[in-house]
Design a protein around this motif. Structure first.
Motif, short mmCIF file in Angstrom:
data_model
loop_
_atom_site.label_atom_id
_atom_site.label_comp_id
_atom_site.label_asym_id
_atom_site.label_seq_id
_atom_site.Cartn_x
_atom_site.Cartn_y
_atom_site.Cartn_z
N TRP A 70 0.85 -1.28 -0.29
CA TRP A 70 -0.10 -0.23 0.14
C TRP A 70 0.90 1.35 0.04
O TRP A 70 0.34 2.00 -0.76
CB TRP A 70 -1.01 -0.14 1.34
N SER A 71 1.66 1.16 0.82
CA SER A 71 3.19 2.24 0.59
C SER A 71 3.23 2.39 -0.64
O SER A 71 3.79 3.76 -0.33
CB SER A 71 4.06 2.15 2.25
N PHE A 72 3.91 1.35 -0.90
CA PHE A 72 4.79 1.56 -2.39
C PHE A 72 4.29 2.17 -3.12
O PHE A 72 4.55 3.21 -4.15
CB PHE A 72 5.05 -0.04 -2.68
N VAL A 73 2.52 1.62 -3.05
CA VAL A 73 2.08 2.20 -4.44
C VAL A 73 1.82 4.10 -4.47
O VAL A 73 1.55 4.67 -5.28
CB VAL A 73 0.50 1.28 -4.68
N ARG A 74 1.27 4.10 -3.25
CA ARG A 74 1.04 5.88 -2.45
C ARG A 74 2.30 6.65 -3.18
O ARG A 74 2.05 7.80 -3.44
CB ARG A 74 0.47 5.68 -1.38
N ARG A 75 3.33 5.66 -2.64
CA ARG A 75 4.31 6.95 -3.20
C ARG A 75 5.09 6.45 -4.28
O ARG A 75 5.07 7.39 -5.07
CB ARG A 75 5.63 6.23 -1.71
N ALA A 76 4.49 5.86 -4.93
CA ALA A 76 4.71 5.52 -7.16
C ALA A 76 3.88 6.46 -7.56
O ALA A 76 4.61 7.13 -8.36
CB ALA A 76 4.54 4.29 -6.99
N GLU A 77 2.35 6.66 -6.76
CA GLU A 77 1.94 7.90 -7.79
C GLU A 77 2.10 9.09 -7.10
O GLU A 77 1.67 9.98 -8.19
CB GLU A 77 0.14 6.82 -7.09
N THR A 78 2.48 9.19 -5.77
CA THR A 78 3.54 10.48 -5.77
C THR A 78 4.29 10.74 -6.16
O THR A 78 4.28 12.11 -7.37
CB THR A 78 3.81 10.79 -4.26
N HIS A 79 5.48 10.16 -7.27
CA HIS A 79 6.33 10.53 -7.94
C HIS A 79 5.53 10.62 -9.10
O HIS A 79 6.51 11.41 -10.08
CB HIS A 79 7.43 9.19 -7.31
N GLU A 80 4.56 10.37 -10.13
CA GLU A 80 4.04 10.17 -11.23
C GLU A 80 3.61 11.75 -10.69
O GLU A 80 3.55 12.69 -12.43
CB GLU A 80 3.36 8.95 -11.74
N ARG A 81 3.08 11.75 -10.12
CA ARG A 81 2.30 13.32 -9.96
C ARG A 81 3.40 14.24 -9.81
O ARG A 81 3.12 15.16 -10.79
CB ARG A 81 1.43 13.40 -9.08
N GLU A 82 4.35 14.11 -9.47
CA GLU A 82 5.60 15.02 -8.47
C GLU A 82 5.99 15.14 -10.76
O GLU A 82 6.76 16.64 -11.17
CB GLU A 82 6.38 14.93 -8.14
N PHE A 83 6.29 14.24 -11.46
CA PHE A 83 6.66 14.23 -13.11
C PHE A 83 6.06 15.02 -13.72
O PHE A 83 6.36 15.79 -14.57
CB PHE A 83 7.40 12.81 -12.79
N ALA A 84 4.32 14.96 -13.43
CA ALA A 84 3.44 15.08 -14.61
C ALA A 84 4.05 16.72 -13.92
O ALA A 84 3.70 17.90 -15.39
CB ALA A 84 1.98 15.07 -14.57
N GLU A 85 3.92 17.03 -13.09
CA GLU A 85 3.89 18.90 -12.53
C GLU A 85 5.22 19.51 -13.14
O GLU A 85 5.15 20.26 -13.73
CB GLU A 85 3.51 18.60 -10.99
N LEU A 86 6.72 18.42 -12.92
CA LEU A 86 7.69 18.84 -13.34
C LEU A 86 7.91 19.21 -14.66
O LEU A 86 8.27 19.90 -15.55
CB LEU A 86 8.70 18.05 -13.01
N VAL A 87 7.69 17.55 -15.71
CA VAL A 87 6.96 18.50 -16.92
C VAL A 87 6.01 19.04 -17.45
O VAL A 87 6.61 20.25 -18.82
CB VAL A 87 6.39 16.66 -17.52
N GLU A 88 4.88 19.53 -16.95
CA GLU A 88 4.55 21.00 -17.23
C GLU A 88 4.85 22.27 -16.61
O GLU A 88 5.09 23.08 -17.83
CB GLU A 88 2.94 21.01 -15.99
#
Length: 133
Positions: free
Chosen positions: A106-124
């Motif tokens: 559960w912790s892995f999935v939440r943190r992986a989603e956070t990384h992906e969200r931050e990546f999308a924000e960084l790309v933007e």
């Protein structure tokens, strides 16, 4: 008494399929797909973050997987303890390990989603900065 300036009804929108990428989003995706220098750097940062997360999540699993049986082997008196008539080693290895694995997943999935969200924000953000130039 009636309102002199009635609001017009809201505009109706027909939804016929999934939302499509805007031209700006397509440009960002193209930046990554074409493996430009910026796209390579952005993807590399995401991959490093995800790899670090995977290693840090697997580390407790490996440690528990080796440490607990090793502890029972090196200290056989631990296998003689009983709780409600059941050996503690069975409870630890057969019951208590599953909630720990669930929490790690559960912790892995939440943190992986956070990384992906931050990546999308960084790309933007990088897209916005490149548009300003």
């Amino acid at each position: 008494m009636t309102d002199p300036d009635p609001l017009p009804p809201p505009e109706r929108v027909r939804v016929t399929g999934p939302a499509r990428l805007t031209s700006r989003a397509r440009a960002r995706a193209r930046e990554i797909d074409e493996e430009t220098v910026l796209g390579t750097v952005l993807m590399g940062s995401l991959l490093r973050a995800q790899l670090r997360l995977a290693v840090l999540t697997l580390l407790p699993v490996v440690l528990l997987g080796f440490a607990m049986p090793l502890a029972f082997r090196l200290a056989p008196e631990l296998t003689e303890w009983h709780l409600v008539g059941v050996p503690v080693s069975w409870l630890v290895l057969g019951v208590l390990i599953y909630p720990a694995l669930f929490l790690l997943g559960w912790s892995f999935v939440r943190r992986a989603e956070t990384h992906e969200r931050e990546f999308a924000e960084l790309v933007e953000i990088t897209e916005l900065r490149s548009d300003q130039r």
